[in-house]
Design an enzyme around this catalytic site. Structure first.
Site, PDB file in Angstrom:
ATOM      1  CD  GLU A 161      33.878  43.556  44.378  1.00 19.09           C
ATOM      2  OE1 GLU A 161      33.042  44.378  43.591  1.00 19.09           O
ATOM      3  OE2 GLU A 161      34.814  42.942  43.682  1.00 19.09           O
TER       4      GLU A 161
ATOM      5  CG  ASP B 236      25.618  47.620  40.038  1.00 16.51           C
ATOM      6  OD1 ASP B 236      26.773  46.889  39.858  1.00 16.51           O
ATOM      7  OD2 ASP B 236      25.482  48.140  40.973  1.00 16.51           O
TER       8      ASP B 236
ATOM      9  CE1 TYR C  22      36.387  45.067  38.656  1.00 18.26           C
ATOM     10  CE2 TYR C  22      35.602  44.814  40.726  1.00 18.26           C
ATOM     11  CZ  TYR C  22      35.368  44.397  39.505  1.00 18.26           C
ATOM     12  OH  TYR C  22      34.330  43.739  39.222  1.00 18.26           O
TER      13      TYR C  22
END
Length: 263
Positions: free
Chosen positions: A49, A60, A175
């Site tokens: 990734e 993030d 995911y």
């Protein structure tokens, strides 16, 4: 069948879990990042990734934000990110590469041009965290038409009403974000993750890979044991940010991969 599909088919046949490693393109610099990426398959990584640095990475945490800043300050761009993929493909034509990032750099480049260049470079899938399923016409459907997987995130707040929408047009794998919040915070718990993975797998045949909050080989084994595999990102990026050598980073990655593969 994409490289991602082929990899998960092979792992399923072998009865093994997948280990996915995230690194930021261009961190700490383009040359070192390329060397790390090229070393990941030998360290046991099943899917790479590769983060595309962006100026406003809202999903993030501090570790990956700082990595993105270092990469941008070093001149990393979307085009140079694709060059890293090309460098890997010169040596490895089987390990899948998923680009993870935000829509703005792709939009600025132009979707058609981006998909043509990314496909040529050897990219297999995309995770674009700020494009919800309601915007599938923007990138998801064109990407799939170009032969690329479009991977979605499901979270602890994705309820049964929302889940079918998230799974719609998703391919490659799902995911599952093990904790609420941003990357690099908290710790994943197999006791909490297991039932959520089962809930998702009841609605899809796609592999479910769990990320966020995994920092040790033991945690990788524990989480991979209740899913089809696990992702480690912030813990690897943190080592890179501290200035660990490429060899030390890859040794740490191998310990995590060994943990996941022992599940």
């Amino acid at each position: 069948m994409t490289r991602i599909d082929a990899t998960f088919a092979r792992l399923a046949q072998e009865g093994r879990r997948a280990f996915v490693a995230y690194v930021m393109a261009g961190d700490p610099d383009a040359e070192t990042a390329t060397e790390i990426v090229k070393g990941l398959p030998a360290a046991g990584v099943d899917v790479i990734e590769l983060g595309v640095p962006f100026t406003d990475p809202m999903a993030d945490g501090p570790t990956i934000q700082l990595a993105g800043q270092r990469a941008l300050e070093g001149g990393m761009t979307l085009d140079r990110t694709l060059d890293i993929v090309r460098a890997l493909r010169a040596e490895d034509d089987t390990t899948p590469v998923v680009l993870m990032g935000y829509y703005n750099p792709i939009y600025s480049k132009g979707v058609d041009r981006f998909l043509a260049e990314a496909t040529e470079a050897g990219v297999d899938g995309l995770i674009v965290v700020d494009l919800p399923p309601e915007e599938d016409d923007e990138l998801c459907l064109p990407a799939q038409a170009a032969g690329m997987n479009f991977i979605r995130l499901a979270t602890p707040t994705t309820d049964d009403k929302r889940l079918p929408k998230v799974l719609q047009n998703t391919s490659g794998f799902v995911y599952y974000v093990s904790i609420t919040g941003i990357t690099g915070t908290g710790a994943a718990s197999a006791a909490k993750v297991g039932p959520e993975v089962a809930r998702i797998k009841a609605k899809t045949d796609l592999p479910v890979i769990v990320g966020f909050g995994i920092k040790t080989p033991e945690a990788a084994r524990e989480i991979a044991g209740v899913a089809d595999g696990c992702v480690v990102g912030s813990a690897i990026v943190e080592r890179i940010g501290k200035g660990d050598s490429v060899a030390d980073v890859l040794a740490y990655v191998k310990s995590l991969a060994d943990g996941a593969h022992s599940a």
